[in-house]
Scaffold this active site. Structure first.
Site: not given
Lengths: 199, 749
Positions: B473, B709
């Site tokens: 994704g 992240e």
């Protein structure tokens, strides 16, 4: 689009049926832990049942396990794997399909409970090679990441528009909140619902 | 010539497949002869299996076999490489000991999923029970210094200025100090896609459709368990339904699917239930962090002490975050880990260490700012870190292209920070909503590995760009398409990104695939190198192949899909069709410059507005702005989505996410989506994301550092700081649930 007047059910009726199905699935579904003192035996007369499913305009006459959910039947029997299993408990929305033109959780719907009722899955949304406007909106708005929740999101989004719940961003957020997106593409999902619904 | 799409807003190339149901995930595969496995899990937290009664299950219609510790499946060795540290080392069913509630104690194989599931419910287990030790909090005081490993984590680090005897002395000498303890519960990845595996053996060769972030590493881990050469394992994972670290390594259900398939000689599918995923795959450790900051009266940090306790070295906040956060003359970070807990295995989860560490440090900075009466941005700016912190001054490297201060300033302007009344509990909106704003900084190490990419020209006029990584994704397919277009000058729709297969090229350092926010930073620059090599091969083919119209010509060059010597021009598709219909290309391995002259990290600043109802404690995040400094942005559309997702992965821990581990049994009481709360659409406002887009060409010629992240780092602190500003209540124990706000704020009547 399928005829939504046939076999119309009330929301109350649907919820009651879903709850009953949910309970049945839970008992039969291994929620009784190993080590429990009273194992659940298969109910009497639980042989296969005949059911005619009308999916995406096609008709399928099947012998199904009475415990088989619509979700598993779509995926394992009809090879319609676009509908996803994220939780199998009606908590994530990944399995959302339309029955009688309304969004339902196919993991909480027994296949045998929807005979002859029009079922639309993500594979049946496009008009031939032309994607449904909501599908195009999800691509254009990047309303997805991993894509696993996306079929359910798209099916809910189409229904949200049909239900008339696109009056504001807040309303869209509220009525799309039954569909989890762990990648959290929520803001673009809202944008896609607006575009796909012509707002 | 097609313009380079780098930095444009290209639609995700696999979007059409994902919105039509055509994208295939591991669990969608149903090879001929497939049978289904259902796991049986332990219902005690600690003990020994005396016996298992599988009689009724064996008699159940359709049941083919039942594997238990009395009828185990052979799995060899221990997980290789870093999987040893971040996954379960004990093989499932390998003994009769139960170490945690929800441990796998059986696998039922049947012809249909319904039969396997119902038969599994008929199995009874007789246990010799022992008390379970499952409370992380109760074990914090007894945590120990971890055993050293080859990994750069888990070790204490102390930096002291000349003449300073200890970190405690440095803190004692600081005019202002704040100290506080911040705690996180255990948390679960809960990717929407379960860990599905469909395994098929042909002799001693395994083909497995398996959801993994790292197909090449997955193949190595499986090969180890089955004692076959790594190239005998073929992992196929074209689409992965979210990973977040939970699919970086191989877990018990997948090993058992493959083992059962080998034993039975039939394809086996195992898809754990949502509840089972909570215990049979890894989760994020709980964390207990005590941070002490010492500063001068003007806010210059003099000392940072960061003492952490977690369940495993994979969650090391001090090393991963604090070493990269703020300038200070004196610093001490350390980690202790709990031992002997009867809980499932921990692993990495999005920004391991950084996410937990950033909550503690960025909240502590907020607390220090309040103590000093200083604006939180001003405090951060005064302690801006320009060089790495290291005990040896000679090894300190300058940060390359660090624009964190610009993130603060631009974010403050967009968010309207300057009009903020800094006094807590100073704004009450209509309806009884207390309004507050908070901010936090973010840092994420930027790394890049050696990897291999194959670029090949095809007779059909397309070019393949292939490497063994995965798209969770993250937009990796789209990145490859963009880089292919950038390098070859042909439209995006003529690029065929190939990923999600262990047999595709991969470099030795990159087998761990899509993790560590390093996939784009690793792969994208190599596409350019591989494309240049492939063009060279194509030209060579054109001039040496007898059937080529350019055979024997001089000065043949490649431009935008065509080969020409000035007199004759031919597209590569026509050329390859003419010359016999085979692909021509090159596989190239490249990576970072070593030794580096710089340190590399991506940075961000988060700004958050919350509304907290003064009577109910209900918390609504009403606005967020995040400014990102991650170098070149390859595709703004997918990058923005990644950052928004990351930010929401901070809202989740801040307000909702928590595994409810029953202390006496170790049972996770909320192992489902109704009780383990994750953010839903209604919880998330529009998130204003801005990219600074300063290419970091010291990092790679492309200049793109990682960001997957980054959004997660610091965003929970921004929420918590905003909640404090709204209410005057400092919640240091996540998640911030309403009942924690139904108290009198400090210093108020």
């Amino acid at each position: 689009m399928e005829d939504s007047t046939e076999s119309e059910v009330s929301r109350r009726g649907f919820l009651a049926r879903s709850a009953a199905v949910s309970a049945a699935v839970t008992v039969a579904g291994g929620a009784v832990p190993a080590g429990a003192t009273t194992p659940v035996a298969a109910p009497p007369g639980a042989g296969p049942v005949e059911v005619t499913l009308r999916v995406n305009g096609g008709t399928h006459r099947l012998r199904v396990d009475p415990r088989a959910t619509l979700l598993d039947t779509l995926r394992e029997r009809l090879e319609l794997t676009g509908t996803k299993k994220g939780c199998d408990r009606g908590q994530c929305g990944a399995c959302t399909v339309h029955v009688d033109g309304r969004r339902v959780l196919s993991c909480l719907t027994l296949a045998a409970s929807v005979p002859n009722r029009p079922v639309t899955t993500i594979e049946g949304l496009a008009d031939g090679d032309r994607p449904h406007p909501m599908q195009q909106a999800f691509v254009d708005c990047d309303a997805l990441q991993c894509g696993f929740c996306t079929p359910g999101q798209v099916m809910s989004a189409v229904a949200v528009v049909r239900e008339g719940h696109t009056g504001s961003d807040e309303e869209i957020r509220e009525f799309m909140s039954g569909n989890l997106c762990r990648c959290a593409a929520y803001p673009t999902i809202v944008a896609a619902v607006k575009q796909g619904g012509g707002r | 010539m097609t313009n380079s799409p780098i930095g444009s807003t290209l639609n995700r190339v696999d979007g059409p497949d994902k919105v039509t149901g055509a994208a295939r995930y591991a669990g969608d595969e149903s090879p001929t002869g497939l049978v289904h496995g259902h796991l049986v899990l332990a219902t005690i937290g600690n003990g020994t299996i005396r016996s298992m009664d599988t009689g009724a299950a064996r008699d159940h219609t359709g049941v083919l076999e039942i594997y238990t510790p009395d009828n185990p499946l052979p799995l060899h060795g221990v997980p290789p490489g870093v999987a040893f540290y971040f996954s379960e080392t004990r093989r499932p069913l390998s003994d009769h000991e139960v170490r945690y509630h929800g441990q796998i104690v059986g696998l039922v194989i049947a012809e249909t999923p319904e039969q396997a599931r119902d038969a599994a419910a008929l199995i009874t287990v007789d246990y010799e029970r022992r008390p379970a030790n499952a409370s992380f909090r109760d074990n914090v005081d007894d945590a120990v210094v971890p055993e050293p490993t080859p990994l750069p984590m888990g070790l204490p680090i102390t930096i002291l200025a000349d003449g300073v005897p200890s970190i405690d002395a440095a803190l004692a000498a600081s005019p202002v100090t704040v100290t506080a303890t911040y705690t996180h519960p255990a948390r679960h990845h809960n990717a929407l896609e379960p860990h599905a595996a469909v395994a098929t053996w042909d002799g001693d060769r395994l083909t497995i459709h398996s959801t993994t972030q790292a197909p090449a590493a997955h193949a190595i881990e499986l090969a180890q368990a089955f004692a076959v050469p790594a190239d005998h394992v073929h992992v196929v994972n074209p689409h992965v339904g979210g990973g977040f670290g939970g699919k970086a390594f191989t877990w018990g259900p997948t090993y058992l699917a493959a083992a059962a398939a080998r034993r039975l000689g039939r394809p086996v599918k195992v898809v754990p239930t949502r509840e089972q995923l909570h215990t049979t795959t890894g989760h994020r450790s709980a964390a207990h962090q005590t941070v002490t900051l010492g500063s001068s009266a003007d806010g210059t940090l003099n000392a940072i002490r960061h003492l952490s306790v977690t369940q495993a070295i994979g969650e090391d906040p001090g090393t991963r975050l604090t070493m990269k956060a703020y300038a200070t003359e004196n610093l001490h970070v350390s980690l202790r880990v709990t031992t002997g807990l009867n809980v499932p295995t921990t692993t990495i989860l999005r920004a391991p260490g950084e996410e937990t560490g950033s909550f503690a440090i960025e909240c502590a900075m907020d607390e220090l700012a309040i103590e000093l009466g200083l604006d939180p941005i001003e405090l951060r700016t005064r302690n801006h870190l320009t060089h790495t912190l290291s005990p040896d001054p000679a090894t300190r490297l300058p940060y390359s292209n660090k624009h964190l201060i610009e993130c603060y300033r631009l974010g403050a302007r967009r968010f309207g920070w300057d009009t903020r009344n800094p006094a807590p509990r100073s704004t009450l909106a209509t309806g009884g909503w207390l309004v507050g704003t908070g901010m936090a900084g973010a840092v994420l190490n930027a790394s890049r590995a050696f990897t291999a990419v194959r670029v090949s020209f095809r007779p059909d006029g397309t070019a393949a760009v292939a490497t063994s990584t995965a798209d969770l994704g993250t937009g990796m397919r789209t990145v490859l398409a963009i880089m292919g277009t950038d390098s070859l000058g042909i439209p995006v729709d003529r690029i065929r990104p190939l990923i999600g297969d262990s047999r595709l090229p991969v470099g030795p350092d990159a087998v761990y695939g899509a993790q560590g926010s390093a996939a784009t930073a690793t792969v994208a620059p190599v596409v350019r190198d591989a494309a240049a090599d492939a063009v060279e091969e194509l030209i060579n083919h054109a001039v040496t192949e007898p059937r080529s119209p350019l055979h024997g010509r001089d000065g043949v060059r490649y431009t935008a899909g065509d080969l020409t010597d000035g007199a004759t021009t031919i597209g590569f598709g026509d050329l390859l069709t003419t010359t016999g219909g085979t692909d021509v290309g090159a596989t190239t391995t490249s990576g970072p410059v070593t030794p580096p002259s710089y340190a590399f990290a991506s940075h961000a600043a988060h700004f958050c507005e919350v509304r907290v109802h003064r009577l109910t404690g209900e918390i609504r995040v009403s606005r967020m702005t995040t400014v990102v400094d991650a170098g070149t942005i390859v595709n703004e559309k997918t990058a923005r989505n990644q950052i928004v997702g990351g930010v929401v992965w901070g809202i989740g821990p801040a307000l909702f996410e928590s595994a409810h581990v029953e202390p006496d049994t170790g049972r996770i009481a909320n192992a489902n989506f109704a009780d383990y709360l994750v953010p839903v659409n209604a919880d998330v406002p529009d998130v204003d994301v801005v990219f600074l887009d300063h290419p970091d060409t010291n990092f790679s010629p492309l200049g793109a550092r990682g960001l997957g992240e980054l959004g997660t780092v610091g965003s929970a602190a921004a929420v918590a700081n905003a909640v404090h500003h709204a209410t005057g209540i400092r919640v240091r124990d996540l998640p911030i649930t309403p009942e924690k706000l139904l108290t009198t704020p400090t210093g108020q009547a």
